[in-house]
Design a protein around this motif. Structure first.
Motif: not given
Length: 178
Positions: A148-153
């Motif tokens: 998920a964080l790979s999309f939103i940082g």
């Protein structure tokens, strides 16, 4: 005469990739003991793996009927519904179940995964955080958070979550071998 023997044989065959033979053994186990909830769960998992979604859904619903307080059935049914493209049904199932089982890290993680399928990574992040809080050793929750964080940082947090997932998985593997 022994349903458990057929069930164990089915599991072994399934693990060896002999799913069609496994189904025959599952059928024999159910014929001998139609009240063994675990057989329904395993039949559902095998059917789901073969993309036989309707059969998997029926098996998971039977498991839930027999074990309404176990999150595994709801988790698997939600995943099956998700894979069938019934995202709203999957979300509703998990949300409803979480009212009864708010301490299930597995269900919070599942809800995050479904939200990720809709590209709602902000909400997915919230649900993964809850799964991690409830079970800080759940490698899947850290892996999913990394995704998920790979999309939103931020990207550094994504890498940290992936790293934590790898560490936890390595520990689980080591513990199983001991």
């Amino acid at each position: 005469k022994y349903a458990s023997a057929f069930h164990l044989l089915a599991l072994a065959l399934d693990n060896l990739g002999e799913r069609h033979q496994a189904f025959t053994m599952y059928e024999r186990a159910l014929a001998l003991d139609p009240y063994d909830a675990d057989v329904y769960l395993n039949v559902g998992t095998a059917a789901w793996g073969l993309r036989m979604f309707e059969g998997a859904e029926r098996a998971f619903r039977a498991y839930i009927e027999m074990r309404p307080d176990c999150p595994k059935g709801y988790n698997n049914l939600a995943g099956c519904l998700r894979d069938m493209g019934k995202l709203d049904d999957a979300i509703e199932l998990v949300r409803t179940t979480l009212f009864r089982m708010p301490d299930s890290a597995e269900l919070w993680n599942s809800l995050g995964t479904i939200m990720g399928e809709t590209c709602d990574f902000e909400n997915a992040r919230t649900f993964y955080l809850e799964a991690q809080r409830l079970n800080p050793k759940m490698s899947r929750a850290f892996h999913n958070m990394g995704h998920a964080l790979s999309f939103i940082g931020p990207l550094e947090d994504s890498v940290a979550n992936y790293t934590r997932a790898l560490d936890l998985t390595a520990r689980e593997f080591t513990d199983r071998k001991s």
